[in-house]
Design a protein around this motif. Structure first.
Motif, mmCIF file in Angstrom:
data_model
loop_
_atom_site.group_PDB
_atom_site.id
_atom_site.type_symbol
_atom_site.label_atom_id
_atom_site.label_comp_id
_atom_site.label_asym_id
_atom_site.label_seq_id
_atom_site.Cartn_x
_atom_site.Cartn_y
_atom_site.Cartn_z
ATOM 1 N N MET A 47 66.948 51.535 51.017
ATOM 2 C CA MET A 47 66.916 50.842 52.217
ATOM 3 C C MET A 47 65.640 49.817 52.359
ATOM 4 O O MET A 47 64.447 50.168 51.850
ATOM 5 N N THR A 48 65.894 48.566 52.792
ATOM 6 C CA THR A 48 65.103 47.635 53.010
ATOM 7 C C THR A 48 64.677 47.449 54.447
ATOM 8 O O THR A 48 65.653 47.274 55.361
ATOM 9 N N GLN A 49 63.293 47.206 54.961
ATOM 10 C CA GLN A 49 63.126 47.066 56.319
ATOM 11 C C GLN A 49 62.916 45.499 56.363
ATOM 12 O O GLN A 49 62.033 44.903 55.683
ATOM 13 N N ALA A 50 63.465 44.973 57.179
ATOM 14 C CA ALA A 50 63.883 43.577 57.476
ATOM 15 C C ALA A 50 62.890 43.155 58.951
ATOM 16 O O ALA A 50 63.367 43.829 59.881
ATOM 17 N N ILE A 51 61.817 42.427 58.943
ATOM 18 C CA ILE A 51 61.073 42.171 59.953
ATOM 19 C C ILE A 51 61.400 40.862 60.399
ATOM 20 O O ILE A 51 61.230 39.925 59.684
ATOM 21 N N ILE A 52 62.281 40.499 61.626
ATOM 22 C CA ILE A 52 62.555 39.158 61.963
ATOM 23 C C ILE A 52 61.983 38.986 63.245
ATOM 24 O O ILE A 52 61.798 39.401 64.373
ATOM 25 N N SER A 53 61.069 37.670 62.919
ATOM 26 C CA SER A 53 60.494 37.066 64.116
ATOM 27 C C SER A 53 61.169 36.117 65.013
ATOM 28 O O SER A 53 61.879 35.188 64.356
ATOM 29 N N LEU A 54 61.294 36.348 66.053
ATOM 30 C CA LEU A 54 62.057 35.668 66.996
ATOM 31 C C LEU A 54 61.264 34.551 67.527
ATOM 32 O O LEU A 54 60.142 34.506 67.729
ATOM 33 N N TYR A 55 61.660 33.418 68.208
ATOM 34 C CA TYR A 55 61.337 32.296 68.809
ATOM 35 C C TYR A 55 60.993 32.707 70.308
ATOM 36 O O TYR A 55 61.644 33.460 70.883
ATOM 37 N N SER A 56 60.564 31.723 70.756
ATOM 38 C CA SER A 56 60.150 31.835 72.575
ATOM 39 C C SER A 56 59.284 33.007 72.780
ATOM 40 O O SER A 56 59.339 33.405 73.946
ATOM 41 N N GLY A 57 58.401 33.585 71.892
ATOM 42 C CA GLY A 57 57.538 34.677 71.962
ATOM 43 C C GLY A 57 58.066 35.723 72.062
ATOM 44 O O GLY A 57 57.430 36.667 72.828
ATOM 45 N N LYS A 58 59.297 36.158 71.739
ATOM 46 C CA LYS A 58 60.002 37.460 71.934
ATOM 47 C C LYS A 58 59.390 38.376 70.935
ATOM 48 O O LYS A 58 58.825 38.166 69.913
ATOM 49 N N THR A 59 59.604 39.740 71.233
ATOM 50 C CA THR A 59 58.928 40.683 70.287
ATOM 51 C C THR A 59 59.911 40.803 68.903
ATOM 52 O O THR A 59 61.207 40.701 69.037
ATOM 53 N N PRO A 60 59.324 40.709 67.565
ATOM 54 C CA PRO A 60 59.990 40.922 66.499
ATOM 55 C C PRO A 60 60.880 41.953 66.498
ATOM 56 O O PRO A 60 60.722 42.949 66.900
ATOM 57 N N LEU A 61 61.816 41.852 65.648
ATOM 58 C CA LEU A 61 62.933 42.908 65.410
ATOM 59 C C LEU A 61 62.537 43.425 64.105
ATOM 60 O O LEU A 61 62.406 42.857 63.065
ATOM 61 N N CYS A 62 63.121 44.828 63.990
ATOM 62 C CA CYS A 62 62.889 45.735 62.739
ATOM 63 C C CYS A 62 64.029 46.312 62.485
ATOM 64 O O CYS A 62 64.572 47.143 63.196
ATOM 65 N N MET A 63 64.913 45.813 61.297
ATOM 66 C CA MET A 63 65.969 46.303 60.928
ATOM 67 C C MET A 63 66.342 46.663 59.654
ATOM 68 O O MET A 63 65.477 46.506 58.615
ATOM 69 N N SER A 64 66.984 47.751 59.409
ATOM 70 C CA SER A 64 67.134 48.563 58.114
ATOM 71 C C SER A 64 68.546 47.950 57.542
ATOM 72 O O SER A 64 69.438 47.994 58.286
#
Length: 245
Positions: free
Chosen positions: A1-18
């Motif tokens: 499993m790989t953890q993908a850290i996704i940075s969103l625009y407009s100052g939203k909280t980043p997402l962490c998905m497997s």
């Protein structure tokens, strides 16, 4: 499993998905859509190097992967480059005439040299300005000391002049009438007073003359008595001298 850290625009909280090793970029976009409701066709995934991921290009060999989510922007009609070229041509056509930032052969800024010249000119002009001030002050004093001709005023209010004459005449007539009435009412008393004063003055003159005569007679008698006493003294003195002889 790989953890993908996704940075969103407009100052939203980043997402962490497997994600699995077989997960594609299209599947990852679908997961992001389910979480953030951002349409898949408007999503652009970029890795840390700035490279955009294709729908099948997703390397999950690392334990963590950092992805930045960006949105698609509609393009314009173009023409920006031609506008820049035209503006550059106009800028080149304008020749500058301000060389104050340049330096002369001694290494001084031309701006500094010009400022020094202006300062020297201002210092040289101070005596002239002071002389002009003194001249202006002198002229002002002379004008103030000059004798000015008196202003002539013309008074042409005829109604006022007529009213003034009427008032003066009425006052004169009123005063004259009052004096006449006073003379008529007080004339007998004045005559009696004048008669009494004349009599009293005459009596005073008579009494004063009598007093003066009496004083003169008294003085003459005193003088005669003194002469007689002096003669007696002289006679006695002569008798004494004869007896001694």
């Amino acid at each position: 499993m790989t953890q993908a850290i996704i940075s969103l625009y407009s100052g939203k909280t980043p997402l962490c998905m497997s994600i699995n090793a077989n997960t594609t970029a299209q599947q990852l976009k679908q997961q992001i859509y389910e979480t953030t409701s951002i349409p898949v066709e408007e999503q652009v995934l970029r890795i840390s190097s700035g490279h955009a991921l294709a729908d099948q290009d997703l390397n999950t060999g690392d334990e963590f992967i950092s992805i930045k989510l960006a949105g698609r922007i509609l393009g314009g009609k173009g023409g920006f480059g031609s506008m820049l070229r035209a503006q550059g041509g106009r800028m080149n056509a304008q020749k500058t005439t301000n060389f104050e930032a340049c330096r002369d052969l001694q290494g001084r800024r031309i701006r500094t040299v010009n400022d020094a010249k202006k300062l020297q000119e201002e210092l040289d002009a101070i005596p002239e300005r002071e002389a002009e001030k003194r001249e202006k002050l002198k002229k002002k004093i002379e004008e103030a000391l000059k004798e000015r001709e008196p202003k002539k005023y013309l008074f042409d209010d005829n109604k006022f002049l007529e009213d003034k004459e009427d008032v003066v005449e009425s006052v004169k007539s009123a005063v004259g009438d009052a004096l006449k009435r006073q003379k008529l009412t007080h004339s007998p008393v004045k005559k009696a007073a004048t008669a009494s004063t004349s009599v009293s003055l005459f009596d005073d003159d008579i009494t004063s003359d009598e007093d003066e005569d009496e004083e003169e007679e008294g003085e003459e008698e005193d003088v005669e008595e003194k002469d007689e006493e002096q003669e007696k003294v002289d006679v006695k003195g002569k008798g004494k001298k004869r007896s001694r002889k």
